[in-house]
Design a protein around this motif. Sequence first.
Motif, PDB file in Angstrom:
ATOM      1  N   TRP A  36      30.225  10.276   4.649  1.00  0.00           N
ATOM      2  CA  TRP A  36      30.857  11.579   4.739  1.00  0.00           C
ATOM      3  C   TRP A  36      29.860  12.697   5.046  1.00  0.00           C
ATOM      4  O   TRP A  36      30.276  13.833   5.329  1.00  0.00           O
ATOM      5  CB  TRP A  36      31.572  11.912   3.424  1.00  0.00           C
ATOM      6  CG  TRP A  36      32.438  10.802   2.912  1.00  0.00           C
ATOM      7  CD1 TRP A  36      32.388  10.243   1.677  1.00  0.00           C
ATOM      8  CD2 TRP A  36      33.474  10.113   3.616  1.00  0.00           C
ATOM      9  NE1 TRP A  36      33.328   9.250   1.562  1.00  0.00           N
ATOM     10  CE2 TRP A  36      34.007   9.143   2.741  1.00  0.00           C
ATOM     11  CE3 TRP A  36      34.001  10.226   4.905  1.00  0.00           C
ATOM     12  CZ2 TRP A  36      35.042   8.291   3.105  1.00  0.00           C
ATOM     13  CZ3 TRP A  36      35.026   9.368   5.278  1.00  0.00           C
ATOM     14  CH2 TRP A  36      35.533   8.426   4.391  1.00  0.00           C
ATOM     15  N   LEU A  37      28.569  12.404   4.981  1.00  0.00           N
ATOM     16  CA  LEU A  37      27.567  13.442   5.180  1.00  0.00           C
ATOM     17  C   LEU A  37      27.690  14.064   6.572  1.00  0.00           C
ATOM     18  O   LEU A  37      27.710  13.364   7.588  1.00  0.00           O
ATOM     19  CB  LEU A  37      26.159  12.874   4.980  1.00  0.00           C
ATOM     20  CG  LEU A  37      25.819  12.431   3.553  1.00  0.00           C
ATOM     21  CD1 LEU A  37      24.440  11.810   3.512  1.00  0.00           C
ATOM     22  CD2 LEU A  37      25.903  13.614   2.593  1.00  0.00           C
ATOM     23  N   GLY A  38      27.749  15.385   6.601  1.00  0.00           N
ATOM     24  CA  GLY A  38      27.795  16.098   7.869  1.00  0.00           C
ATOM     25  C   GLY A  38      29.162  16.200   8.505  1.00  0.00           C
ATOM     26  O   GLY A  38      29.315  16.869   9.534  1.00  0.00           O
ATOM     27  N   LYS A  43      37.045  17.212   9.232  1.00  0.00           N
ATOM     28  CA  LYS A  43      36.792  15.906   9.820  1.00  0.00           C
ATOM     29  C   LYS A  43      36.906  14.800   8.775  1.00  0.00           C
ATOM     30  O   LYS A  43      37.413  13.697   9.064  1.00  0.00           O
ATOM     31  CB  LYS A  43      35.394  15.882  10.450  1.00  0.00           C
ATOM     32  CG  LYS A  43      35.057  14.571  11.161  1.00  0.00           C
ATOM     33  CD  LYS A  43      35.990  14.309  12.334  1.00  0.00           C
ATOM     34  CE  LYS A  43      35.572  13.046  13.083  1.00  0.00           C
ATOM     35  NZ  LYS A  43      36.509  12.720  14.187  1.00  0.00           N
ATOM     36  N   MET A  44      36.452  15.073   7.547  1.00  0.00           N
ATOM     37  CA  MET A  44      36.555  14.058   6.503  1.00  0.00           C
ATOM     38  C   MET A  44      38.014  13.786   6.169  1.00  0.00           C
ATOM     39  O   MET A  44      38.411  12.623   5.993  1.00  0.00           O
ATOM     40  CB  MET A  44      35.799  14.498   5.245  1.00  0.00           C
ATOM     41  CG  MET A  44      35.803  13.447   4.138  1.00  0.00           C
ATOM     42  SD  MET A  44      34.742  13.909   2.745  1.00  0.00           S
ATOM     43  CE  MET A  44      35.200  12.645   1.540  1.00  0.00           C
ATOM     44  N   GLN A  45      38.831  14.831   6.100  1.00  0.00           N
ATOM     45  CA  GLN A  45      40.247  14.627   5.844  1.00  0.00           C
ATOM     46  C   GLN A  45      40.915  13.862   6.983  1.00  0.00           C
ATOM     47  O   GLN A  45      41.740  12.971   6.750  1.00  0.00           O
ATOM     48  CB  GLN A  45      40.944  15.974   5.628  1.00  0.00           C
ATOM     49  CG  GLN A  45      40.580  16.649   4.324  1.00  0.00           C
ATOM     50  CD  GLN A  45      41.252  17.994   4.150  1.00  0.00           C
ATOM     51  OE1 GLN A  45      41.825  18.549   5.088  1.00  0.00           O
ATOM     52  NE2 GLN A  45      41.179  18.541   2.941  1.00  0.00           N
ATOM     53  N   GLU A  46      40.538  14.168   8.196  1.00  0.00           N
ATOM     54  CA  GLU A  46      41.094  13.446   9.348  1.00  0.00           C
ATOM     55  C   GLU A  46      40.690  11.968   9.310  1.00  0.00           C
ATOM     56  O   GLU A  46      41.515  11.082   9.578  1.00  0.00           O
ATOM     57  CB  GLU A  46      40.614  14.079  10.653  1.00  0.00           C
ATOM     58  CG  GLU A  46      41.209  15.442  10.943  1.00  0.00           C
ATOM     59  CD  GLU A  46      40.596  16.099  12.165  1.00  0.00           C
ATOM     60  OE1 GLU A  46      39.592  15.546  12.691  1.00  0.00           O
ATOM     61  OE2 GLU A  46      41.109  17.138  12.608  1.00  0.00           O
ATOM     62  N   PHE A  85      26.624  13.384  -1.634  1.00  0.00           N
ATOM     63  CA  PHE A  85      27.253  12.463  -0.684  1.00  0.00           C
ATOM     64  C   PHE A  85      28.502  13.065  -0.062  1.00  0.00           C
ATOM     65  O   PHE A  85      29.051  12.524   0.890  1.00  0.00           O
ATOM     66  CB  PHE A  85      27.587  11.133  -1.369  1.00  0.00           C
ATOM     67  CG  PHE A  85      26.373  10.353  -1.766  1.00  0.00           C
ATOM     68  CD1 PHE A  85      25.587   9.733  -0.800  1.00  0.00           C
ATOM     69  CD2 PHE A  85      25.988  10.251  -3.091  1.00  0.00           C
ATOM     70  CE1 PHE A  85      24.448   9.023  -1.157  1.00  0.00           C
ATOM     71  CE2 PHE A  85      24.858   9.535  -3.453  1.00  0.00           C
ATOM     72  CZ  PHE A  85      24.087   8.918  -2.485  1.00  0.00           C
ATOM     73  N   LEU A  86      28.931  14.209  -0.604  1.00  0.00           N
ATOM     74  CA  LEU A  86      30.048  14.945  -0.019  1.00  0.00           C
ATOM     75  C   LEU A  86      29.563  16.100   0.836  1.00  0.00           C
ATOM     76  O   LEU A  86      30.011  16.269   1.968  1.00  0.00           O
ATOM     77  CB  LEU A  86      30.959  15.470  -1.141  1.00  0.00           C
ATOM     78  CG  LEU A  86      32.125  16.356  -0.724  1.00  0.00           C
ATOM     79  CD1 LEU A  86      33.108  15.577   0.141  1.00  0.00           C
ATOM     80  CD2 LEU A  86      32.833  16.904  -1.973  1.00  0.00           C
ATOM     81  N   GLN A  95      32.842  23.357   1.820  1.00  0.00           N
ATOM     82  CA  GLN A  95      33.384  24.515   2.512  1.00  0.00           C
ATOM     83  C   GLN A  95      33.948  24.094   3.866  1.00  0.00           C
ATOM     84  O   GLN A  95      33.248  23.445   4.632  1.00  0.00           O
ATOM     85  CB  GLN A  95      32.303  25.587   2.715  1.00  0.00           C
ATOM     86  CG  GLN A  95      31.797  26.201   1.427  1.00  0.00           C
ATOM     87  CD  GLN A  95      32.860  26.974   0.679  1.00  0.00           C
ATOM     88  OE1 GLN A  95      33.803  27.481   1.285  1.00  0.00           O
ATOM     89  NE2 GLN A  95      32.726  27.057  -0.642  1.00  0.00           N
ATOM     90  N   PRO A  96      35.189  24.461   4.183  1.00  0.00           N
ATOM     91  CA  PRO A  96      36.181  25.097   3.315  1.00  0.00           C
ATOM     92  C   PRO A  96      36.439  24.236   2.074  1.00  0.00           C
ATOM     93  O   PRO A  96      36.389  23.008   2.137  1.00  0.00           O
ATOM     94  CB  PRO A  96      37.422  25.204   4.187  1.00  0.00           C
ATOM     95  CG  PRO A  96      36.922  25.081   5.593  1.00  0.00           C
ATOM     96  CD  PRO A  96      35.730  24.189   5.525  1.00  0.00           C
TER      97      PRO A  96
END
Length: 488
Positions: A36-38, A43-46, A85-86, A95-96
Amino acid sequence: MFLLAAMFTLNVCSQQYSAPKREFRGAWIQAVNGQWLGLGTKKMQETLTYQLDELQKDGVNAIIFQVRPECDALYESSIEPWSRFLTGEQGVAPQPYWDPLRWMVDECHKRRMELHAWINPYRAKTKVTTSLAYNHIAKLHPERVFSYDGLYILNPALAENREYICRVVGDILRRYDVDGLHIDDYFYPYPVAGKSIPDDREFQQYNNGIKDRGDWRRENVNMFIRQLNDTIRAVKPWVKFGVSPFGIYRNQKSDPKGSRTNGLQNYDDLYADVKLWAEKGWIDYCVPQIYWEIGNRAADYETLIHWWNDNCAERPLYIGEDIERTVKYADKTNPNTHQMSAKYQLHQECGNVQGTVLWYAKTAVDNVGNYGRLLRERYWRYPALHPRMPFIDSKAPGKVGKLKALDFGSGPMLMWTAPKSRSWKDDAAAYVVYRFEKGEKINLDDPSKIVTITRETYYNLPEKSKSTYVVTALDRMSNESKLKKIKW
């Protein structure tokens, strides 16, 4: 690999496989690998949305989501800092802003999946982490942590560390509607040649008359497992407590009752007596990580699945499966195929095996070796109820009420009301809808007749086809009510 997968698909089509009605079908989604980094919030939710959609198509009914890799949090916490890691930096909020655990609970429940919050209880720092937030436990109480081969470990000998971890778990359970609390194989650290665990002082002070240091370390972990189980039962008794130990309990060279293997051992090297925990009822399910292939010289998969089946049946037993290794190695009896079919055949032969957890989710999503496609088209083609846990609750909820087929102009709909409830044991957590053709005998043991497992009290019907629909209620422990039926 593509050729092997294609040949495998053709081969398995002629083989018999009987899908069970009840089966735990889990997948681990980890954070500690840095995936999940970066990415950022959107994008992580997608990415997670896509993974959950694909896993749902594969038949997965439970997600084990890593929320605490190193005494940090992939959720809003007043006790521990946000995980690096988040966000890339420990203690910095995303953020958001969003709360990954709350979001995952909602998204999994929408897809009729359970969400098990996965924590690493003792690990306080991984090797790759270089800085800690000001409110990290190792900063606040360095005396409660020891260093080992680049790791920081909460010292299992200290009662205050057991209390601290249980406080963290209690906080998660009170604020999130999780279905399970999951810990993996990190207890005392994995041994490294030439390095010793620095617990001489604690052994002298807190041995309680136990002379053997190995026995003392195991008792430290035993006390923690008992206390964690007690915490879960006190806060939310329906939350399932699962442990995923290393795949070898003990080798025969250490114990005649051990497995015919030759590798690292839970009991002797990690000081984790998981067999005792199952026997005592301190855990609710066990997922040994049998990641090797059939025929491995040191740790043969077939040997190990039979050992766990024969020796750890006091609690529901699920098998941790390594997808990449499964599709990498050829079937010993048919070199033109990989080992997925042979392994699932072993699952069916072992009567105490009640499910599978995939290591790891993304490899199923990416359909490595055609594994994901075979799940959705064959092994997990039909929906499955979770295994029952009568030691927590054995009584089924009442029948659904007011079952009707109605059309409000937007299409026919099957509707019902929840059964009456006096406590959480009576609450309907989900419903099963079955469909039977005209004249067909009603058989609720046939999973191919399940059209959906839903948390809603309605189901959109197709055009009228003279079928019989059956609706049952499930409580949190998957006890199933008596049926209500209607013709449509």
